[in-house]
Design a protein around this motif. Structure first.
Motif, PDB file in Angstrom:
ATOM      1  N   GLU A  51     -14.263 -16.791  44.430  1.00 47.62           N
ATOM      2  CA  GLU A  51     -13.613 -16.613  45.726  1.00 47.62           C
ATOM      3  C   GLU A  51     -12.086 -16.553  45.586  1.00 47.62           C
ATOM      4  O   GLU A  51     -11.332 -17.049  46.416  1.00 47.62           O
ATOM      5  CB  GLU A  51     -14.060 -17.691  46.718  1.00 47.62           C
ATOM      6  N   GLY A  52     -11.669 -15.936  44.503  1.00 46.14           N
ATOM      7  CA  GLY A  52     -10.244 -15.765  44.230  1.00 46.14           C
ATOM      8  C   GLY A  52      -9.737 -16.786  43.244  1.00 46.14           C
ATOM      9  O   GLY A  52      -9.756 -17.979  43.498  1.00 46.14           O
ATOM     10  N   THR A  53      -9.293 -16.330  42.075  1.00 48.75           N
ATOM     11  CA  THR A  53      -8.807 -17.235  41.043  1.00 48.75           C
ATOM     12  C   THR A  53      -7.551 -17.974  41.497  1.00 48.75           C
ATOM     13  O   THR A  53      -6.903 -17.593  42.479  1.00 48.75           O
ATOM     14  CB  THR A  53      -8.467 -16.462  39.761  1.00 48.75           C
ATOM     15  N   SER A  54      -7.191 -18.996  40.745  1.00 50.59           N
ATOM     16  CA  SER A  54      -5.949 -19.719  41.057  1.00 50.59           C
ATOM     17  C   SER A  54      -4.746 -18.793  41.014  1.00 50.59           C
ATOM     18  O   SER A  54      -3.803 -18.936  41.813  1.00 50.59           O
ATOM     19  CB  SER A  54      -5.755 -20.881  40.071  1.00 50.59           C
ATOM     20  N   GLU A  55      -4.779 -17.832  40.106  1.00 47.16           N
ATOM     21  CA  GLU A  55      -3.655 -16.893  39.999  1.00 47.16           C
ATOM     22  C   GLU A  55      -3.554 -16.031  41.258  1.00 47.16           C
ATOM     23  O   GLU A  55      -2.451 -15.782  41.778  1.00 47.16           O
ATOM     24  CB  GLU A  55      -3.835 -16.013  38.759  1.00 47.16           C
ATOM     25  N   ILE A  56      -4.690 -15.578  41.767  1.00 41.38           N
ATOM     26  CA  ILE A  56      -4.688 -14.791  42.995  1.00 41.38           C
ATOM     27  C   ILE A  56      -4.186 -15.629  44.169  1.00 41.38           C
ATOM     28  O   ILE A  56      -3.426 -15.142  45.021  1.00 41.38           O
ATOM     29  CB  ILE A  56      -6.097 -14.238  43.283  1.00 41.38           C
ATOM     30  N   GLN A  57      -4.583 -16.897  44.228  1.00 43.32           N
ATOM     31  CA  GLN A  57      -4.111 -17.759  45.317  1.00 43.32           C
ATOM     32  C   GLN A  57      -2.592 -17.896  45.273  1.00 43.32           C
ATOM     33  O   GLN A  57      -1.924 -17.887  46.319  1.00 43.32           O
ATOM     34  CB  GLN A  57      -4.763 -19.145  45.251  1.00 43.32           C
ATOM     35  N   ARG A  58      -2.037 -18.020  44.083  1.00 40.39           N
ATOM     36  CA  ARG A  58      -0.573 -18.130  43.960  1.00 40.39           C
ATOM     37  C   ARG A  58       0.110 -16.860  44.468  1.00 40.39           C
ATOM     38  O   ARG A  58       1.160 -16.912  45.124  1.00 40.39           O
ATOM     39  CB  ARG A  58      -0.190 -18.415  42.509  1.00 40.39           C
ATOM     40  N   LEU A  59      -0.482 -15.701  44.168  1.00 46.18           N
ATOM     41  CA  LEU A  59       0.091 -14.450  44.644  1.00 46.18           C
ATOM     42  C   LEU A  59       0.029 -14.355  46.163  1.00 46.18           C
ATOM     43  O   LEU A  59       0.988 -13.920  46.818  1.00 46.18           O
ATOM     44  CB  LEU A  59      -0.645 -13.264  44.014  1.00 46.18           C
ATOM     45  N   ILE A  60      -1.116 -14.754  46.737  1.00 48.18           N
ATOM     46  CA  ILE A  60      -1.264 -14.717  48.197  1.00 48.18           C
ATOM     47  C   ILE A  60      -0.239 -15.636  48.856  1.00 48.18           C
ATOM     48  O   ILE A  60       0.422 -15.253  49.836  1.00 48.18           O
ATOM     49  CB  ILE A  60      -2.693 -15.134  48.593  1.00 48.18           C
ATOM     50  N   ILE A  61      -0.090 -16.838  48.318  1.00 46.12           N
ATOM     51  CA  ILE A  61       0.843 -17.804  48.897  1.00 46.12           C
ATOM     52  C   ILE A  61       2.281 -17.310  48.793  1.00 46.12           C
ATOM     53  O   ILE A  61       3.030 -17.281  49.782  1.00 46.12           O
ATOM     54  CB  ILE A  61       0.700 -19.169  48.207  1.00 46.12           C
TER      55      ILE A  61
END
Length: 407
Positions: free
Chosen positions: A385-395
């Motif tokens: 459901e979205g890697t930690s790296e993707i979450q950082r990009l979204i934030i």
């Protein structure tokens, strides 16, 4: 176990949409949480090793989960679910997260990323056909989004859907699809056109299992989460009627995926908090009872420091999850807050699990010890459901956009 709450029959007016206002009052929620906790800690926890060894949730536990309404806890009451909003959902998720994550996985897609696509974006006819059966557990739904070249970024989808008269023909391959071996319904994302100025060209379709051309691969062999089944799904010219197009629009798919994933991230964060609490409890119990050289392990200050770090992480994660869920329900923040909660809580539970193994010493490295299983199970939370790296990009991207919008 008895049913935790009775839901109105089909036809009861639905005055809310998913994630807006609760359909369950505080008293009923307390009852749901109390009975769920009893079920988890007295019926499931003692059988965790059985589940791991068999790589399967026992049929009697599955039946109890159905009877309790857990296959539809986040489905509106109009459709036979319990009608929990996200702020209530996360309280339940923290209880479910206390045991093997495979249990929640059994009904997670029904309530979460698959079910919410129908709740939020389906036509009335699609809801009538599927939602009650999803909420009851008669139908197991799978969310077929991920591909070998399109995981955390759905924009890279290659599965194609081509219109043929009134029908659609779907061709492509999906990977790591939860519950695929037992799914009755696949919620399938496919590209209907190249991305252009009008949108990403991604639609979503409802594809019943057994359709000609649809096949499911062998169960994946994973690092952990035994009992949670995933597999590849292949679509070789699978024909579905026009009314299988969710929302009746080709432009619904990408928005449905992003919305369902964002909501699911808060739920996953809550699951991580529940698992972290379990790892902490196992650590405290071991530290209080095990001895080294005649001295309880918990008397050593460095062990106490590890317990303190675990406790701090759990408390911070719980507070963040509740805040993110409240912001989702109010509509204040449905992008940055979910990603922040998932990023922090899934990284936090990895650290808490690692410390749990350390507190246990060599014992924590042995199979059949709960913290060893937890250590392996929680590693996946930072990926799906979205890697930690993707979450950082979204934030990060979201914060910059927010700053520009107020200038």
């Amino acid at each position: 176990m008895t049913t935790v709450a009775s839901a109105p029959q089909s036809g009861t007016p639905n005055t809310v949409s998913a994630g807006d206002t609760p359909e369950v009052d505080d008293e009923d929620l307390r009852a749901i949480l109390a009975q769920t906790r009893e079920f988890i800690r007295t019926a499931v926890v003692p059988r965790e090793q059985e589940i791991a060894d068999a790589d399967e949730i026992p049929a009697d536990l599955r039946a109890q989960a159905k009877a309790m309404g857990l296959f539809g806890f986040a489905i509106p009451q109009r459709w036979g679910g319990l009608g929990l909003d996200l702020a209530q959902d996360v309280e339940l998720a923290m209880e479910l997260g206390y045991t093997t994550l495979a249990l929640r996985s059994m009904f997670g897609t029904n309530n979460g990323i698959a079910g919410q696509v129908l709740v939020g974006f389906g036509t009335e006819a699609q809801k009538v056909r599927w939602l009650e059966r999803i909420a009851s557990g008669e139908v197991v739904a799978s969310f077929a989004l991920t591909e070998s070249g399109a995981g955390s970024d759905p924009a890279g989808l290659r599965t194609a859907a081509v219109r043929d008269g009134e029908d659609w023909v779907i061709t492509g391959d999906k990977r790591f699809i939860t519950n695929a071996p037992v799914a009755d319904l696949f919620v399938v994302f496919a590209r209907t056109r190249p991305a252009d100025d009008s949108g990403p060209g991604i639609a979503v379709f409802l594809v019943p299992a057994g359709r000609p051309g649809l096949s499911v691969g062998v169960k994946d062999r994973k690092m952990g989460q035994e009992g949670s089944w995933t597999a590849d799904v292949h679509f070789d010219g699978v024909r579905v009627p026009g009314d299988a197009l969710v929302g009746g629009s080709e432009d619904v798919g990408f928005r449905a995926a992003m919305t369902s994933l964002a909501r699911g991230r808060v739920h996953i964060a809550a699951m991580a908090v529940g698992q972290a609490q379990r790892a902490l409890d196992e650590s405290v119990e071991y530290a209080a009872t095990a001895t080294q050289g005649g001295t309880p392990v918990g008397d050593f200050q460095l062990v106490q420091a590890m317990l303190a770090d675990q406790q701090t992480g759990v408390m911070a994660g719980r507070a963040l999850v509740r805040d993110a869920a409240a912001k989702w329900v109010s509509g204040e923040d449905r992008r940055i807050a979910p990603s922040s909660a998932k990023l922090f809580c899934t990284e936090m539970v990895g650290k808490v699990a690692d410390l749990a193994v350390q507190v246990h010493g060599g014992t924590g490295y042995m199979r059949d010890v709960p913290v060893e299983r937890i250590y392996r199970d929680v590693r996946l939370l930072r990926l799906y459901e979205g890697t930690s790296e993707i979450q950082r990009l979204i934030i990060g991207r979201g914060l910059v956009r927010r700053a520009r919008s107020v200038r």
